[in-house]
Design an enzyme around this catalytic site. Structure first.
Site, mmCIF file in Angstrom:
data_model
loop_
_atom_site.group_PDB
_atom_site.id
_atom_site.type_symbol
_atom_site.label_atom_id
_atom_site.label_comp_id
_atom_site.label_asym_id
_atom_site.label_seq_id
_atom_site.Cartn_x
_atom_site.Cartn_y
_atom_site.Cartn_z
ATOM 1 N N SER B 325 0.801 -1.224 0.000
ATOM 2 C CA SER B 325 0.000 0.000 0.000
ATOM 3 C C SER B 325 0.836 1.277 0.000
ATOM 4 O O SER B 325 0.298 2.371 -0.191
ATOM 5 C CB SER B 325 -0.918 0.021 1.223
ATOM 6 N N ASP B 364 -10.934 -5.649 -0.430
ATOM 7 C CA ASP B 364 -10.479 -4.579 0.467
ATOM 8 C C ASP B 364 -9.985 -5.229 1.744
ATOM 9 O O ASP B 364 -10.271 -6.396 2.011
ATOM 10 C CB ASP B 364 -11.651 -3.655 0.810
#
Lengths: 374, 640
Positions: B325, B364
């Site tokens: 990320s 997610d």
């Protein structure tokens, strides 16, 4: 077309046959040269620390020189005389090319034709005496001031170019070969004296034009002990090599000076020192005797030559040969300044062996066309 | 008139004969003079020259230059030269090398490694040159040899300067080490410059700046007697020491960073974003570079090589990890800069993202999604769906083109050897590497820093520093200044010309920065609960990354809270810069076996920031962008 080729081939074959069966050589001179070449190879083998590759290369040069010698010996002196101005002009132009096209870094002596690389200054060693002899031979001898002046210019141009390369040693040899022709032409003694005087007067001017390193060499020659590890090193180490050789020498391949690498350039310019260290005074005197014999034989051939051109040329080539020996021997014994001149047919490498042998080819030719004995 | 022009050929010939005779006489005379000279030298002065020839033992002794020293930015010594003693052997003077070595080893212990290395360097030296046999003798060895020295002609104790790394493992991966010159080095070394030199930089700064550190050798002409004992120095040209190097690294930050890892494998790089100076560069675990200087033993080397934590691997420079990320701020920026998104554009995160027309779902982190999020919240909460959809809209080619501006997929050009360039995934790269076509799904996962992605810590730190400086690229560098000798002036490394910024619109950077501030200050931020903001005077902008080592096989969510299990699956990243409004330090931390970026890597980064803060002389200037305001803004962004 075919006929031309065939006739050309016949001519070449016939030339080859004549070369083989009736070589026009002077036997005493040829034998002396052969002995010299052998002494050279033996000394070089020791000086190169038994490097067979070096010996092979040198032997190949001798072989090439011998071929040139045989070929040139077939060319009659009259033909050489006809070509002389061209030969001189071309070699001088090549010199100009070297000076002009040179990379301008360090010593610039080579002309690179992609196929072969050579030093045009080597040509001058032969074309210079040829040219002066060519110029003088139809004229009234001994020469007057006018001819002396012309000869002076003919000598000065290429010599100056070579000195500019800079290669003082070769310039000296080339100039000397021209001067010898003048000397042999019978120039009056009083003129010789006058010119020597003028030369002495001009020495300070010449000093001004020398390169720094050349001046350094002269200064070092005068006082080698002032600079024992710089420029004086060569002279001192060379003198130690010669002096420690004694009367009988240390023996072949026993010279410590060169083996321990104290002696610089011991396969080229300083090979005489190796020879002197290993073969002693006896060896040196024998070698000098051999050189004297060769020079004497050259002058004898010259004296018996048919015409003025051949006479002057042969005499000058012989005397130039002496200059090599004198300058090199003087250098290694500290008698003369360090000038890069090889010991003829002993020093390793270069085109000098080939040039020298070609010069002897001219002598052989002159010998073959000697005077009708009357 | 005609009489003068008529050539008198007979007269010429006879005149020539006379001249030739005179010339020959002169030549014989000259050669006689030459012969006389030989007689003078070889007979009269023979004894003198024989003596000189025997005494002619002027030896040239090479004086290797002292190697340049290496300091950190505050003058803390990182690489030093210390006097030591070694055993030298002159092969020429040894009769029966094997027997001599056997006898010698009873006096001075010689390992198999010593002898093997000695035999190798024997071939590289000429017989009269001294070859080192054993380096770094200890006192007892020296004493024992001194007593027995007479039994070993040709073997000598020689003083020399050996390299020492006072901080040992702390800088092993930055400074590198010197070791003995081997055959491979010899192939490309200038033999004259390295005459007498035994060691050469093998890795790190020591290798990269070998040319500056080495210096110029000098020499000594020494007169020696028949026993080769030096009598007097005839001439001496002093060596010129190598340049001293000052690195931009601050030892205090470096040490704090190492301590923060507590031995867990990982790496951290801190860069001053204003100029690219590397402030700390840490790889854990490390090794002692001093072992290599005198020749590391086979056993020690084998231990290092087979250690499962791979201490020899320079993780900061060569460790390749998926960025996870941490790539999101750069992706978000790319979306804005390419005009694909406005900061206020939102995406609905339901927990799973589908490529239109495909059934495979992309997840997610939060099982049921984060709801409707704009860019700032997408960064703050690390919402995958936002970036899945952005990646799909952008396409792999534009993604590739934009992210490569931040140095991904290429070496940063840091002044260290053997840097790894990582992988910025692209169809071209995939075809070249695997000869396979590119799939849309690979674009989607590339958008969250997974898949083929490989970055190195230095690369990510460089990208963060570049982002922090508003997109201005500064090549990261360790060298800060140099100094010629002890008395020379310290010369700063010249700044390279400034390259254009990778960010066209500063507002785009602001939006991304807000998202990164939210990571730390927004209650929904991924490190909010860890509290790395607590008690820090400047605003920190950060981003967590938890990259998976393997792709997930099944569909089930990982629900375990067991950190050991998670750590085995994850690599934890944290990137940050501070002060957020005018960044002076940018940090990238990777923990190889970290459960989560937020909980495991971020605290390490905070310790690095604390150490940095302590080095800052001035008290913190009042922030124009206070933490409170940052949080407010972050909330405001979320509300939109």
């Amino acid at each position: 077309m075919n006929a031309t080729i065939a006739s050309l081939r016949t001519r070449v074959v016939r030339f080859g046959q004549r070369l083989m069966h009736r070589p026009r050589i002077d036997l005493p001179l040829a034998i002396a040269l052969l002995i010299l070449a052998c002494v050279g190879l033996v000394t070089l083998y020791s000086a190169s620390d038994l490097d067979a590759g070096v010996i092979g290369g040198q032997a190949a040069r001798f072989l090439l020189g011998a071929i040139f010698l045989l070929m040139v010996s077939r060319i009659p002196p009259t033909l050489l005389r006809t070509w002389t101005p061209w030969f001189y002009a071309i070699s001088t132009l090549l010199l100009v090319a070297v000076v002009a096209l040179g990379e301008g870094r360090g010593a610039n002596r080579w002309l690179d034709l992609r196929v072969v690389r050579f030093q045009p200054s080597e040509f001058l060693k032969l074309s210079m005496p040829m040219m002066i002899a060519w110029y003088l031979h139809p004229r009234q001898l001994p020469p007057g001031w006018k001819d002396i002046f012309v000869v002076g210019v003919l000598i000065a141009i290429p010599s100056a170019l070579i000195a500019k390369e800079p290669d003082l040693g070769t310039a000296l040899l080339v100039a000397a070969s021209g001067v010898f022709v003048l000397f042999l032409s019978g120039i009056a003694w009083w003129r010789v004296g006058l010119m020597l005087g003028a030369l002495a007067g001009a020495a300070p001017v010449a000093w001004h034009f020398l390169h720094d390193y050349q001046r350094q060499r002269v200064l070092t020659f005068l006082h080698p002990e002032n600079d024992p590890l710089g420029n004086g090193w060569h002279i001192i180490q060379s003198m130690i090599a010669v002096g420690s050789g004694g009367v009988f020498g240390k023996g072949w391949h026993q010279g410590t000076q060169s083996r321990l690498e104290f002696l610089p350039e011991h396969t080229t310019d300083f090979i005489f020192a190796v020879y002197s260290e290993e073969f002693g005074l006896v060896g040196v005197l024998l070698l000098l005797a051999l050189y004297i014999f060769i020079v004497g034989r050259c002058l004898w051939i010259a004296a018996n030559a048919r015409d003025t051109y051949s006479r002057l040329l042969a005499g000058a080539i012989g005397m130039s040969f002496f200059v090599y020996v004198m300058v090199n021997g003087g250098m290694i014994t500290g008698l003369l300044p360090v000038v890069g001149v090889p010991l003829p047919l002993i020093s390793y490498g270069g085109t000098s062996a080939v040039t020298l042998l070609t010069g002897f080819g001219v002598l052989m030719s002159i010998h073959a066309h000697r005077k009708w004995v009357g | 008139m005609s009489g003068r022009n008529l050539k008198d050929t007979h007269g010429e010939a006879s005149r020539f004969g006379v001249r030739a005779l005179i010339g020959f006489a002169l030549i014989v005379l000259a050669l006689a003079v030459l012969g006389g000279r030989f007689w003078y030298l070889q007979v009269m002065r023979h004894d003198e020259f024989t003596t000189r020839s025997q005494a002619n033992r002027v030896h040239l002794r090479h004086l290797p230059p002292p190697r340049g020293l290496i300091y950190d930015r505050n003058g803390v010594l990182l690489a030093d030269n210390v006097p030591a003693f070694r055993l030298d052997v002159v092969p020429e003077q040894i009769k029966g090398m094997d027997a001599m070595l056997a006898r010698l080893s009873t006096v001075v212990p010689l390992s198999g490694d010593d002898i093997a290395r000695f035999r190798q360097s024997l071939r590289q030296h000429r017989p009269f040159e001294a070859v080192p046999l054993k380096f770094h003798l200890d006192e007892a060895d020296i004493d024992r040899f001194a007593v027995n020295a007479w039994k070993f002609p040709g073997v000598d104790i020689a003083p020399y300067l050996t390299r020492n790394y006072p901080l040992g493992p702390d800088f092993a991966h930055v400074i590198g080490y010197v070791a003995r010159i081997d055959e491979k080095d010899l192939a490309h070394l200038d033999a004259d410059r390295y005459a007498g030199t035994t060691h050469i930089g093998k890795t790190g700064i020591e290798k990269y700046y070998e040319n500056r550190l080495h210096g110029t050798p000098g020499y000594e002409l020494v007169e020696v007697n028949a026993d080769q004992r030096p009598q007097r120095v005839l001439e001496r040209v002093a060596p010129k020491p190598g340049q001293n190097l000052y690195l931009g690294i601050d030892t205090r930050i470096q040490k704090a960073a190492i301590a923060a890892f507590a031995g867990r494998p990982g790496a951290a790089v801190a860069i001053d974003p204003r100029n690219g100076e590397v402030l700390a560069m840490v790889t854990v675990p490390s090794f002692d570079p001093n072992l290599f200087v005198n020749g590391i033993g086979q056993a020690d080397y084998s231990d290092l090589l087979h250690d499962p934590d791979k201490p020899l691997l320079n993780r900061a420079l060569r460790g390749g990890y998926p960025p996870g990320s941490t790539i999101k701020p750069f992706m978000g920026l790319a979306g804005l800069e390419l005009g694909l998104r406005r900061p206020t554009d939102t995406v609905f995160s339901s927990g799973t993202f589908y490529i239109p027309g495909q059934s495979r779902g992309y997840r997610d982190d939060q099982r049921y999604g984060a709801g409707t999020v704009n860019l700032m919240q997408a960064i703050t909460q690390s919402v995958n769906t936002y970036f899945y959809s952005l990646a799909l809209a952008m396409g792999i080619d534009r993604m590739d083109a934009y992210l490569s501006k931040f140095g991904f997929g290429a070496e940063t050009g840091v002044d260290l050897p053997s840097e790894s360039g990582g992988v910025l995934p692209s169809p071209g790269w995939k075809r070249a590497t695997f000869n396979q076509p590119w799939y849309a799904g690979e674009t989607v996962i590339a958008g969250i820093g997974q898949g083929y992605w490989v970055v190195t810590p230095i690369q990510l730190a460089h990208a963060v520093a570049m982002l922090a400086d508003g997109g201005l690229p500064h090549t990261p560098h360790l060298l800060r200044a140099t100094r010629d000798g002890r008395d020379g002036a310290i010369v700063a490394r010249p700044d390279p010309p400034e390259a254009p910024s990778a960010i066209r619109n500063p507002a785009d950077f602001d939006a991304v920065r807000q998202g990164m501030i939210g990571v730390v200050y927004d209650p929904r931020g991924t490190t909010y609960n860890v509290g790395i903001r607590t008690g820090f005077p400047y605003v920190i902008a950060g981003k967590t990354g938890t990259a998976e080592r393997f792709s997930r096989k099944g569909d089930e969510y990982i629900t375990t809270k067991d950190k050991a299990i998670l750590a085995a699956r994850h690599r934890a990243w944290f990137i940050c810069f501070t002060p957020a409004e005018a960044p002076r330090i940018a940090v990238a931390v990777v923990l190889e076996a970290g459960a989560w970026g937020g909980t495991d890597a971020a605290p390490i980064a905070r310790k690095i920031l604390d150490a940095w803060l302590a080095t800052q002389p001035a008290p913190p200037a009042p922030s124009t962008l206070t933490a409170g305001a940052a949080a407010e803004q972050a909330k405001a962004g979320a509300a939109q």
